[in-house]
Motif scaffolding. Structure first.
Motif, short mmCIF file in Angstrom:
data_model
loop_
_atom_site.label_atom_id
_atom_site.label_comp_id
_atom_site.label_asym_id
_atom_site.label_seq_id
_atom_site.Cartn_x
_atom_site.Cartn_y
_atom_site.Cartn_z
N GLY A 244 -8.35 2.49 -5.68
CA GLY A 244 -7.63 2.42 -4.42
C GLY A 244 -8.55 2.56 -3.22
N ALA B 93 2.08 1.72 -3.52
CA ALA B 93 0.99 2.19 -4.37
C ALA B 93 0.76 3.69 -4.17
CB ALA B 93 -0.29 1.40 -4.07
N LEU C 220 -2.03 -2.40 -5.64
CA LEU C 220 -3.26 -2.42 -4.84
C LEU C 220 -3.85 -3.82 -4.77
CD1 LEU C 220 -4.95 0.85 -6.15
CD2 LEU C 220 -4.01 0.49 -3.85
N TRP D 232 -6.81 7.99 0.39
CA TRP D 232 -7.45 7.90 -0.92
C TRP D 232 -8.64 8.84 -1.02
CZ3 TRP D 232 -4.80 6.32 -4.72
CH2 TRP D 232 -3.90 5.26 -4.63
N ARG E 176 0.83 -1.20 0.00
CA ARG E 176 0.00 0.00 0.00
C ARG E 176 0.87 1.26 0.00
NH1 ARG E 176 -3.93 -0.42 4.52
NH2 ARG E 176 -3.92 -2.56 3.79
#
Length: 214
Positions: free
Chosen positions: A146, A35, A60, A124, A32
């Motif tokens: 996400g 990402a 993800l 996010w 994560r």
């Protein structure tokens, strides 16, 4: 509810160590974090939107699978999963270890697990607002992926902790699984066919096996 017999509560070792599972803790954060880093700074290293898009979605996906199937049961003794019953219906299960096995869990790892699980969807959401108000609709699609994947894991583990199921968690989880699969397949196909935008992205000017979840 309790885990099935193959989940040994003593597998983690002594409870006196702050980090009993450093490798598992690392991978709980690694995918994560990569990402998020790639989403924020990928444009500085590559001018290919589709390349960044596919790489972030793959990260993800790895994070979703790892957190759902590995880190949750090892770090906090929780698991959520689905299976197909005899009638062909998809059933969602939310499980937690019994109270005695909590002795084998690390408080430090529990804190890391929940902090990362909550922080990801919050970030996010922030990215979602930025992308929306800047009319970056291609990036908005990526942010939604996400958010769906991180939020579905958060909702699933919250239901595990509360010891009961609900339609919200199962619906979010099902949407996340389907959306992730469609986006990964569509964008990998687009990458090899030379497509300039991800599958499903709008045209806009830029300015019963718990381990089978994908």
């Amino acid at each position: 509810m309790q885990f099935s017999a193959d989940f040994d509560p003593s597998a983690g070792g002594s409870a006196s160590r702050p980090l009993k599972n450093p490798g598992v803790t690392f991978f709980h954060l690694a995918f994560r974090s990569l990402a998020l880093f790639t989403y924020m700074f990928g444009q500085y290293f590559s001018s290919s939107f589709i390349g960044i898009f596919v790489f972030v979605v793959l990260l993800l996906s790895l994070d979703f699978w790892t957190v759902k199937n590995v880190t949750g049961r090892i770090l906090v003794g929780l698991r959520w999963w689905n299976y197909i019953d005899d009638d062909g219906q998809s059933r969602w299960m939310f499980e937690a270890r019994n109270g005695d096995s909590q002795f084998y869990l690390s408080k430090t790892e529990i804190s890391i697990f929940w902090s990362a699980l909550i922080a990801a969807p919050v970030l996010w959401v922030i990215f979602l607002l930025f992308a929306f108000f800047r009319f970056n609709f291609q990036w908005l699609i990526l942010v939604i992926i996400g958010l769906c994947l991180s939020l579905s894991n958060l909702l699933g583990y919250l239901r595990c902790r509360m010891g009961r199921t609900d339609n919200v968690a199962s619906t979010m989880s099902g949407m996340a699984n389907a959306y992730m699969r469609n986006q990964v397949v569509g964008n990998i196909t687009g990458l090899f066919s030379g497509s300039s935008r991800p599958a499903g992205a709008p045209t806009a000017n830029m300015g019963a096996d718990p381990h089978n979840i994908i």
